[in-house]
Write an enzyme that holds these catalytic residues in place. Sequence first.
Site, PDB file in Angstrom:
ATOM      1  N   ASP A   1       0.847  -1.200   0.000  1.00 53.60           N
ATOM      2  CA  ASP A   1       0.000   0.000   0.000  1.00 53.60           C
ATOM      3  C   ASP A   1       0.880   1.246   0.000  1.00 53.60           C
ATOM      4  OD1 ASP A   1       0.905  -0.065   2.581  1.00 53.60           O
ATOM      5  OD2 ASP A   1      -1.057   0.207   3.528  1.00 53.60           O
ATOM      6  N   SER A   2       2.206   1.039   0.006  1.00 52.03           N
ATOM      7  CA  SER A   2       3.136   2.137  -0.267  1.00 52.03           C
ATOM      8  C   SER A   2       2.831   2.738  -1.635  1.00 52.03           C
ATOM      9  CB  SER A   2       4.593   1.657  -0.206  1.00 52.03           C
ATOM     10  OG  SER A   2       4.769   0.478  -0.968  1.00 52.03           O
TER      11      SER A   2
ATOM     12  N   ASP B   1      -1.166  -6.136  -0.376  1.00 54.32           N
ATOM     13  CA  ASP B   1      -1.213  -5.453   0.921  1.00 54.32           C
ATOM     14  C   ASP B   1      -2.637  -4.967   1.149  1.00 54.32           C
ATOM     15  OD1 ASP B   1       0.003  -4.548   3.172  1.00 54.32           O
ATOM     16  OD2 ASP B   1       1.163  -2.967   2.192  1.00 54.32           O
TER      17      ASP B   1
ATOM     18  N   LYS C   1      -1.295  -9.321   2.905  1.00 45.91           N
ATOM     19  CA  LYS C   1      -0.554  -8.861   4.087  1.00 45.91           C
ATOM     20  C   LYS C   1      -1.453  -7.944   4.891  1.00 45.91           C
ATOM     21  CE  LYS C   1       2.923  -5.624   3.914  1.00 45.91           C
ATOM     22  NZ  LYS C   1       2.417  -4.570   4.831  1.00 45.91           N
TER      23      LYS C   1
ATOM     24  N   GLU D   1      -1.383  -5.367   8.507  1.00 40.12           N
ATOM     25  CA  GLU D   1      -0.522  -4.732   9.510  1.00 40.12           C
ATOM     26  C   GLU D   1      -1.117  -4.935  10.896  1.00 40.12           C
ATOM     27  OE1 GLU D   1       0.316  -0.603   8.746  1.00 40.12           O
ATOM     28  OE2 GLU D   1       1.134  -1.018   6.748  1.00 40.12           O
TER      29      GLU D   1
ATOM     30  N   GLU E   1       9.375  -4.204  10.474  1.00 41.24           N
ATOM     31  CA  GLU E   1       9.800  -2.913   9.899  1.00 41.24           C
ATOM     32  C   GLU E   1      10.352  -1.995  10.990  1.00 41.24           C
ATOM     33  OE1 GLU E   1       7.095  -1.039   7.173  1.00 41.24           O
ATOM     34  OE2 GLU E   1       8.235   0.832   7.147  1.00 41.24           O
TER      35      GLU E   1
HETATM   36  O1  KIV Z   1       3.578  -1.081   1.665  1.00 38.48           O
HETATM   37  C1  KIV Z   1       4.727  -1.527   1.623  1.00 38.48           C
HETATM   38  O2  KIV Z   1       5.477  -1.320   0.661  1.00 38.48           O
HETATM   39  C2  KIV Z   1       5.184  -2.315   2.770  1.00 38.48           C
HETATM   40  C3  KIV Z   1       6.627  -2.697   2.814  1.00 38.48           C
HETATM   41  C4  KIV Z   1       7.442  -1.541   3.246  1.00 38.48           C
HETATM   42  C5  KIV Z   1       6.862  -3.882   3.681  1.00 38.48           C
HETATM   43  O3  KIV Z   1       4.417  -2.614   3.621  1.00 38.48           O
END
Ligand code: KIV
Length: 297
Positions: free
Chosen positions: A59-60, A98, A128, A130, A197
Amino acid sequence: MSTRPRIPAPGTPAPGKLPITELAELKLRRQPIVMVTAYDAPSGRLADEAGADIVLVGDSAAMTVLGHDSTVPATMDEMIVLTRAVTRGARRPLVVADMPFGSFQVSDERAIENAIRFVKEAGADAVKIEGAGSMLTRAAGIVAAGIPVMGHIGLTPQSATALGGFKAQGRTAEQARRLLADARALEVAGCFTLVLEAVPAPVAARITEVLSIPTIGIGAGVQTDGQVLVWHDLLGLYSGSSPRFVKRYAELAPVIRDAVAAFADDVRARRFPENVHTYSMPDEELAAFETEMVENL
Ligand code: KIV
């Protein structure tokens, strides 16, 4: 041309896909796992060609490709589009989607529904999420639905405000103990891997030693079972400073800027396109065309 279906059902990995069980084998063999983010088909394909084991559609993306200041605004629909593109490009690596902020926090049911969307609509191999705490039942529920879950603790950008900003986590004995407890709980919940992280290296090393599932570090030292970097950070696609844990393996921003500027110069000077970039037609056809044009004037 490959004939494999683009979106296999959960539990039926596509031919050539890295088996998820291989990650635990890599941990046992102490062979580091390589994970990188990607947000479109070409970057997914390049990550695959470069030998990445896992491609994370992070989600970056909200920051790297959508231009937001944080990861929070990313939506399910945006992440589905990006994940679908990546799964078209990345064949061997496991593609992990994510889950964006708001897509799993509300309830276990909502989390499971959204995880299923990533698999059915975008061809993701895993998702994924969080956090730990109340996210543990989310992880367990998604796993029970047959979808592998990657956990993520330490600096969790979706809750950066609650964590006091983008800063390292687990730097006191008490915080480190809590991180270890969260890591264990996520393993018990059924996660197949865990991102750590911005965690002090000794804490990440201890968590890695205690867990049987692989840990993937970002700013967590060299002892984790794998490492991940964000595509745009790794390639230097941003001007300006990067977080401490980033190593830039290329500086592509100036390369791209110079290339586009050279194109602009050529266009303005009519140096582009050249003959090699241009289609011709037989002389007699051109003559006929011009005659017709004159006659029709
Ligand atoms: O969103 C993302 O790119 C991440 C990574 C930094 C692990 O969660």
